[in-house]
Enzyme design. Sequence first.
Site, short mmCIF file in Angstrom:
data_model
loop_
_atom_site.label_atom_id
_atom_site.label_comp_id
_atom_site.label_asym_id
_atom_site.label_seq_id
_atom_site.Cartn_x
_atom_site.Cartn_y
_atom_site.Cartn_z
N ASP A 35 0.82 -1.21 0.00
CA ASP A 35 0.00 0.00 0.00
C ASP A 35 0.86 1.26 0.00
O ASP A 35 1.43 1.63 1.03
CB ASP A 35 -0.90 -0.04 1.25
CG ASP A 35 -1.67 1.25 1.46
OD1 ASP A 35 -2.03 1.55 2.62
OD2 ASP A 35 -1.88 1.98 0.46
N ASP A 219 -1.83 5.70 -5.22
CA ASP A 219 -2.09 4.89 -4.03
C ASP A 219 -2.55 3.48 -4.40
O ASP A 219 -3.71 3.27 -4.76
CB ASP A 219 -3.15 5.61 -3.19
CG ASP A 219 -3.49 4.84 -1.92
OD1 ASP A 219 -4.41 5.27 -1.20
OD2 ASP A 219 -2.84 3.81 -1.67
C1 LIG Z 1 -14.44 -0.87 -2.79
C2 LIG Z 1 -14.51 0.51 -2.22
C3 LIG Z 1 -15.93 0.88 -1.86
C4 LIG Z 1 -13.92 1.49 -3.16
S1 LIG Z 1 -13.57 0.55 -0.73
O1 LIG Z 1 -13.49 1.91 -0.31
O2 LIG Z 1 -14.14 -0.34 0.19
N1 LIG Z 1 -12.06 0.04 -1.01
C5 LIG Z 1 -11.09 0.34 0.02
C6 LIG Z 1 -10.00 -0.73 0.08
C7 LIG Z 1 -10.48 -2.03 0.61
C8 LIG Z 1 -9.96 -3.18 0.11
C9 LIG Z 1 -10.35 -4.43 0.58
C10 LIG Z 1 -11.32 -4.51 1.56
C11 LIG Z 1 -11.87 -3.34 2.08
C12 LIG Z 1 -11.44 -2.09 1.62
C13 LIG Z 1 -10.40 1.65 -0.30
O3 LIG Z 1 -10.12 1.96 -1.45
N2 LIG Z 1 -10.06 2.38 0.78
C14 LIG Z 1 -9.15 3.52 0.69
C15 LIG Z 1 -9.54 4.96 0.70
C16 LIG Z 1 -10.92 5.33 0.61
C17 LIG Z 1 -11.37 6.54 0.87
N3 LIG Z 1 -12.66 6.56 0.62
C18 LIG Z 1 -13.01 5.36 0.19
N4 LIG Z 1 -11.90 4.60 0.20
C19 LIG Z 1 -8.22 3.39 1.87
O4 LIG Z 1 -8.59 3.62 3.00
N5 LIG Z 1 -6.99 2.99 1.50
C20 LIG Z 1 -5.93 2.81 2.48
C21 LIG Z 1 -5.44 1.35 2.47
C22 LIG Z 1 -6.61 0.33 2.60
C23 LIG Z 1 -7.23 0.33 3.98
C24 LIG Z 1 -8.31 -0.74 4.11
C25 LIG Z 1 -7.76 -2.11 3.74
C26 LIG Z 1 -7.14 -2.13 2.38
C27 LIG Z 1 -6.09 -1.05 2.21
C28 LIG Z 1 -4.73 3.77 2.13
O5 LIG Z 1 -3.62 3.49 2.96
O6 LIG Z 1 -4.40 3.53 0.75
C29 LIG Z 1 -5.05 5.30 2.30
F1 LIG Z 1 -4.09 5.98 1.69
F2 LIG Z 1 -6.23 5.59 1.76
C30 LIG Z 1 -5.06 5.64 3.77
O7 LIG Z 1 -6.08 5.67 4.41
N6 LIG Z 1 -3.84 5.93 4.28
C31 LIG Z 1 -3.69 6.22 5.71
C32 LIG Z 1 -2.87 7.49 5.82
N7 LIG Z 1 -2.56 7.75 7.23
C33 LIG Z 1 -2.19 9.19 7.35
C34 LIG Z 1 -1.76 9.48 8.77
O8 LIG Z 1 -0.67 8.60 9.12
C35 LIG Z 1 -1.02 7.22 9.04
C36 LIG Z 1 -1.46 6.85 7.64
#
Ligand SMILES: CC(C)(C)S(=O)(=O)N[C@@H](Cc1ccccc1)C(=O)N[C@@H](Cc1c[nH]c[nH+]1)C(=O)N[C@@H](CC1CCCCC1)C(O)(O)C(F)(F)C(=O)NCCN1CCOCC1
EC number: 3.4.23.-
Length: 330
Positions: A35, A219
């Site tokens: 990621d 990302d």
């Molecule tokens: C299918 C969907 C409706 C588009 S989903 O939103 O469910 N997909 C999720 C990914 C996922 C995969 C498998 C199962 C469940 C969820 C998705 O795309 N989530 C994104 C962002 C988002 C925003 N709105 C909707 N979605 C996310 O949180 N991605 C983070 C990694 C994910 C987390 C869940 C598990 C799979 C990996 C991420 O790291 O890429 C990020 F950049 F978005 C993020 O949140 N980074 C955290 C940044 N912090 C900043 C402060 O310091 C610590 C780190």
Amino acid sequence: DKGSAAAIPINEVDIAYVTPVTIGTPPQTLMLDLDTGSSDLWVFSSLTPSTQVRGQEIYTPTKSSTSKLLSGHTWSIRYGDGSGSRGSVYTDNFTIGGLEVRSQAVQTALEVSSSFTQEQSLDGLVGLGFSTLNTVRPSSQLTFFDNARPNLDEEVFTADLKYHATGSYDFGFIDSKKYTGNITYTAVQQSPGYWTHSLSGYSVGSGAFQASQISGISDTGTTLLYLPTAIVTAYYRQVQGAQNSQYYGGYVFPCSSTLPTFTFGIEGARFTIPASYINYTRISPTSTTCYGGLQSSSGLGINIFGDVALKAAFVVFSGTNPPRIGFATK
Ligand SMILES: CC(C)(C)S(=O)(=O)N[C@@H](Cc1ccccc1)C(=O)N[C@@H](Cc1c[nH]c[nH+]1)C(=O)N[C@@H](CC1CCCCC1)C(O)(O)C(F)(F)C(=O)NCCN1CCOCC1
């Protein structure tokens, strides 16, 4: 040194990709989501309450002769979709695709949110953002890439994500067999720790290219492509029956609609996302309504060039000083 490993979609709509890694001695194999949007390497572990583990592989530090507790260190992370996890920290030997890092910080989950428990094909994450984002306290830890860098033949890792197919992540080299033409690089602004860069513009279908600097993060951990509302409405204006649904939280359209392609620019280069990538998924198995792979970023506060965009290219994340990101067609 270099390494190469598979990027395997965890379901039929490429919601995420996992990569086999090994931790410890003897090696324990887990499937982790690499990621570039975060910088914590965390895993389901023997310390995760069994009520929160449903089918995931776990890392058991006590079974590894090379594991060491990083005493007094904890971590806690919250992701954009509201999911989160927290726990303690060990160091151990960690390999991806034959590339080994000795005493990599491996963050063991003591608690995970329900969406992680429900995702049984995902055993944790390998953060490949900049180490400044790492949440371990009192001393933050380095990512696998930052630890590996001094030994890499080239200070890069590449992502070759594929639509409904297994792709690859390479570390330490650029495989010229995985792309065509030249790699176009653009500057990365590494604050606050993401791979932040600009697109040079976009076009919808066969329409004229609209030059405009669009800043966002590349990302690999985000499923879809999130862009400014003006661009997204211009796209869906070309789709019969499309609407921005409050109920479904984004643009939906009849699954039978003909979608235009979407092209984005990196400097002078152009990359076209096929319509099939943007016809993301049915909102339910029997529905004739489909959810778009291109959505508005207005609720996120940041534009995210997620997997829907990245799988249309071969992407080079270059840890050189200054860092840069490269795109090539494939
Ligand atoms: C299918 C969907 C409706 C588009 S989903 O939103 O469910 N997909 C999720 C990914 C996922 C995969 C498998 C199962 C469940 C969820 C998705 O795309 N989530 C994104 C962002 C988002 C925003 N709105 C909707 N979605 C996310 O949180 N991605 C983070 C990694 C994910 C987390 C869940 C598990 C799979 C990996 C991420 O790291 O890429 C990020 F950049 F978005 C993020 O949140 N980074 C955290 C940044 N912090 C900043 C402060 O310091 C610590 C780190």
